[in-house]
Design a protein around this motif. Sequence first.
Motif, PDB file in Angstrom:
ATOM      1  N   MET A   1       0.734  -1.453  -0.170  1.00  0.00           N
ATOM      2  CA  MET A   1       0.186  -0.520   0.166  1.00  0.00           C
ATOM      3  C   MET A   1       0.383   1.075  -0.190  1.00  0.00           C
ATOM      4  N   VAL A   2       0.945   2.036  -1.112  1.00  0.00           N
ATOM      5  CA  VAL A   2       1.120   3.153  -0.630  1.00  0.00           C
ATOM      6  C   VAL A   2       0.220   4.523  -0.625  1.00  0.00           C
ATOM      7  N   ASN A   3       1.298   5.068   0.277  1.00  0.00           N
ATOM      8  CA  ASN A   3       0.069   6.596   0.828  1.00  0.00           C
ATOM      9  C   ASN A   3       0.891   7.868   0.082  1.00  0.00           C
ATOM     10  N   PHE A   4      -0.344   8.438  -0.444  1.00  0.00           N
ATOM     11  CA  PHE A   4       0.584   9.258  -1.798  1.00  0.00           C
ATOM     12  C   PHE A   4       1.268  10.345  -1.318  1.00  0.00           C
ATOM     13  N   ALA A   5       0.499  10.763   0.031  1.00  0.00           N
ATOM     14  CA  ALA A   5       1.338  11.547   0.753  1.00  0.00           C
ATOM     15  C   ALA A   5       2.534  11.822   0.402  1.00  0.00           C
ATOM     16  N   ASP A   6       3.378  10.278   0.910  1.00  0.00           N
ATOM     17  CA  ASP A   6       5.041  10.052   0.821  1.00  0.00           C
ATOM     18  C   ASP A   6       5.088  10.511  -0.258  1.00  0.00           C
ATOM     19  N   VAL A   7       4.267   9.643  -1.304  1.00  0.00           N
ATOM     20  CA  VAL A   7       5.173  10.051  -2.858  1.00  0.00           C
ATOM     21  C   VAL A   7       5.285  11.096  -2.974  1.00  0.00           C
ATOM     22  N   LEU A   8       4.634  12.482  -2.517  1.00  0.00           N
ATOM     23  CA  LEU A   8       4.274  13.675  -2.817  1.00  0.00           C
ATOM     24  C   LEU A   8       5.833  14.233  -1.591  1.00  0.00           C
ATOM     25  N   ILE A   9       5.399  13.947  -0.312  1.00  0.00           N
ATOM     26  CA  ILE A   9       6.698  14.296   0.309  1.00  0.00           C
ATOM     27  C   ILE A   9       8.274  13.783  -0.559  1.00  0.00           C
ATOM     28  N   ASP A  10       8.400  12.536  -0.894  1.00  0.00           N
ATOM     29  CA  ASP A  10       9.768  11.896  -1.484  1.00  0.00           C
ATOM     30  C   ASP A  10       9.620  13.063  -2.701  1.00  0.00           C
ATOM     31  N   GLU A  11       9.440  13.422  -3.505  1.00  0.00           N
ATOM     32  CA  GLU A  11       9.234  13.784  -4.995  1.00  0.00           C
ATOM     33  C   GLU A  11       9.926  15.463  -4.963  1.00  0.00           C
ATOM     34  N   SER A  12       8.960  16.145  -3.462  1.00  0.00           N
ATOM     35  CA  SER A  12       9.610  16.944  -3.159  1.00  0.00           C
ATOM     36  C   SER A  12      10.921  17.489  -2.470  1.00  0.00           C
ATOM     37  N   LYS A  13      11.339  16.240  -2.148  1.00  0.00           N
ATOM     38  CA  LYS A  13      12.668  16.142  -1.337  1.00  0.00           C
ATOM     39  C   LYS A  13      13.443  16.297  -2.668  1.00  0.00           C
ATOM     40  N   LYS A  14      13.877  15.167  -3.111  1.00  0.00           N
ATOM     41  CA  LYS A  14      14.488  14.477  -4.364  1.00  0.00           C
ATOM     42  C   LYS A  14      14.416  16.030  -5.254  1.00  0.00           C
ATOM     43  N   LYS A  15      13.821  16.691  -5.717  1.00  0.00           N
ATOM     44  CA  LYS A  15      13.333  18.097  -6.557  1.00  0.00           C
ATOM     45  C   LYS A  15      14.104  19.102  -4.934  1.00  0.00           C
ATOM     46  N   ASN A  16      13.944  19.578  -4.239  1.00  0.00           N
ATOM     47  CA  ASN A  16      13.570  20.597  -3.232  1.00  0.00           C
ATOM     48  C   ASN A  16      12.982  21.363  -3.602  1.00  0.00           C
ATOM     49  N   LYS A 154      -3.608   6.416  -4.700  1.00  0.00           N
ATOM     50  CA  LYS A 154      -3.858   8.389  -5.494  1.00  0.00           C
ATOM     51  C   LYS A 154      -4.299   9.265  -4.300  1.00  0.00           C
ATOM     52  N   GLY A 155      -4.534  10.464  -4.931  1.00  0.00           N
ATOM     53  CA  GLY A 155      -4.817  11.442  -3.169  1.00  0.00           C
ATOM     54  C   GLY A 155      -5.713  12.877  -3.837  1.00  0.00           C
ATOM     55  N   VAL A 156      -6.468  13.442  -2.934  1.00  0.00           N
ATOM     56  CA  VAL A 156      -7.148  14.215  -3.242  1.00  0.00           C
ATOM     57  C   VAL A 156      -6.526  15.671  -2.730  1.00  0.00           C
ATOM     58  N   PHE A 157      -7.761  16.538  -2.860  1.00  0.00           N
ATOM     59  CA  PHE A 157      -7.365  17.971  -2.241  1.00  0.00           C
ATOM     60  C   PHE A 157      -8.914  18.297  -2.137  1.00  0.00           C
ATOM     61  N   LEU A 158      -9.241  18.432  -0.983  1.00  0.00           N
ATOM     62  CA  LEU A 158     -10.714  18.405  -0.254  1.00  0.00           C
ATOM     63  C   LEU A 158     -10.509  20.141  -0.495  1.00  0.00           C
ATOM     64  N   LEU A 159     -11.025  21.058  -1.272  1.00  0.00           N
ATOM     65  CA  LEU A 159     -11.719  22.485  -0.941  1.00  0.00           C
ATOM     66  C   LEU A 159     -11.682  22.387   0.627  1.00  0.00           C
ATOM     67  N   LEU A 160     -11.129  23.600   0.848  1.00  0.00           N
ATOM     68  CA  LEU A 160     -11.066  24.134   2.457  1.00  0.00           C
ATOM     69  C   LEU A 160     -11.145  25.354   2.778  1.00  0.00           C
ATOM     70  N   LYS A 161     -10.347  26.810   2.395  1.00  0.00           N
ATOM     71  CA  LYS A 161     -10.325  27.713   2.657  1.00  0.00           C
ATOM     72  C   LYS A 161     -10.065  27.971   1.349  1.00  0.00           C
ATOM     73  N   THR A 162     -10.771  28.883   0.135  1.00  0.00           N
ATOM     74  CA  THR A 162      -9.848  28.918  -1.025  1.00  0.00           C
ATOM     75  C   THR A 162      -9.814  30.666  -0.891  1.00  0.00           C
ATOM     76  N   SER A 163      -9.025  30.680  -2.428  1.00  0.00           N
ATOM     77  CA  SER A 163      -7.704  31.447  -2.443  1.00  0.00           C
ATOM     78  C   SER A 163      -8.719  33.076  -2.946  1.00  0.00           C
ATOM     79  N   ASN A 164      -9.832  32.666  -3.648  1.00  0.00           N
ATOM     80  CA  ASN A 164     -10.514  34.066  -4.117  1.00  0.00           C
ATOM     81  C   ASN A 164     -10.979  34.652  -3.025  1.00  0.00           C
ATOM     82  N   PRO A 165     -10.967  36.225  -2.960  1.00  0.00           N
ATOM     83  CA  PRO A 165     -11.812  37.049  -1.830  1.00  0.00           C
ATOM     84  C   PRO A 165     -12.863  36.801  -1.733  1.00  0.00           C
ATOM     85  N   SER A 166     -14.201  36.104  -1.768  1.00  0.00           N
ATOM     86  CA  SER A 166     -15.014  35.690  -1.505  1.00  0.00           C
ATOM     87  C   SER A 166     -15.528  34.342  -0.368  1.00  0.00           C
TER      88      SER A 166
END
Length: 306
Positions: A1-16, A154-166
């Motif tokens: 079982m792969v947790n996609f958070a680990d894939v994302l973090i590993d990629e982030s470390k690899k690319k700095n 794989k992974g998901v990002f749930l909308l929580l506090k979006t960037s738009n002014p309204s």
Amino acid sequence: MVNFADVLIDESKKKNSVLVVGLDPDVKFLPDCLLKNVDYSSNESISDAIYEFNKIIINAVADHVVAVKPQLAYYEVYGSYGIKALEKTISYARSKELIIINDAKRGDIGSTSAAYARAFLGDGAISGDMVTVNPFLGSDGYMPFIEAAQENNKGVFLLLKTSNPSSYEIQDLKLENGELLYFKLAEEIEKLACKTIGVNNYSFIGAVVGATYPEEAKRIRETLPHSIFLVPGFGAQGGKAEDLSVFFDVSGNGAVVSSSRGIIYSYMNETDDWNKTTENEMQGYINEAAIKAKEQLNEVRFSSNR
Ligand SMILES: O=c1ccn([C@@H]2O[C@H](COP(=O)(O)O)[C@@H](O)[C@H]2O)c(=O)[nH]1
């Protein structure tokens, strides 16, 4: 079982890098070199130009980004040809071993969400590695995405506090107990996230928190320690790198920051006559903008200003 958070973090470390570049192609902003043979009455012809543009961006940023984020609207507008351009873009990004976050903001009744989840988190041609999900229909709307992500690593990002002014109009509504709606949602996400963590202590269930709301992000980070944040709004929407340290954990992980217009149209700021920019020049300017953004973010993510 792969947790996609680990894939994302590993990629982030690899690319700095915690930079995500958005693929939001708008023909209005393409220079002549990409438009010279375009027939504006043909969605196929426009979509071909979009794909060429995306290849230039991907070539320019591949070594410096943790992921690319196609924004679905810019492809859907051209119907089946736009979707074909998206398919080809995803396939090209995969050939460069890039993580793909489809910014689709889907969410519906359970059965329809399950179909969306198959489209974006299955093995079809427009499937990426992660997808943005609108959770405001409730748990039967977002659980099918979470289940599909878990099943397919794989992974998901749930909308929580979006960037738009309204975004405050709905997301900051006060509940009877005085709590804000987005804050209640953060608590609900944490209940799921804390049960699905990988080796880096993060879940494949992430949350969208806008770069334009650092104060709110600080509180959300405390409530939601096991979700990686996707942080849009950096650059063109006014989010500044120096305000973003609160989005990260003490190890500089926990968030990936996206920028679209600020990077992919960076050539427009370089000359008065940006229409005449060549493909090589475009690639150079986009590459420089991505490196600059990556470095700005690296400076703040390890800072102790939280
Ligand atoms: O809260 C949100 C969620 C998604 N977006 C999307 O991100 C990009 C931002 O583009 P910029 O050019 O960097 O402003 C765009 O595709 C939005 O749809 C967001 O901005 N805010």
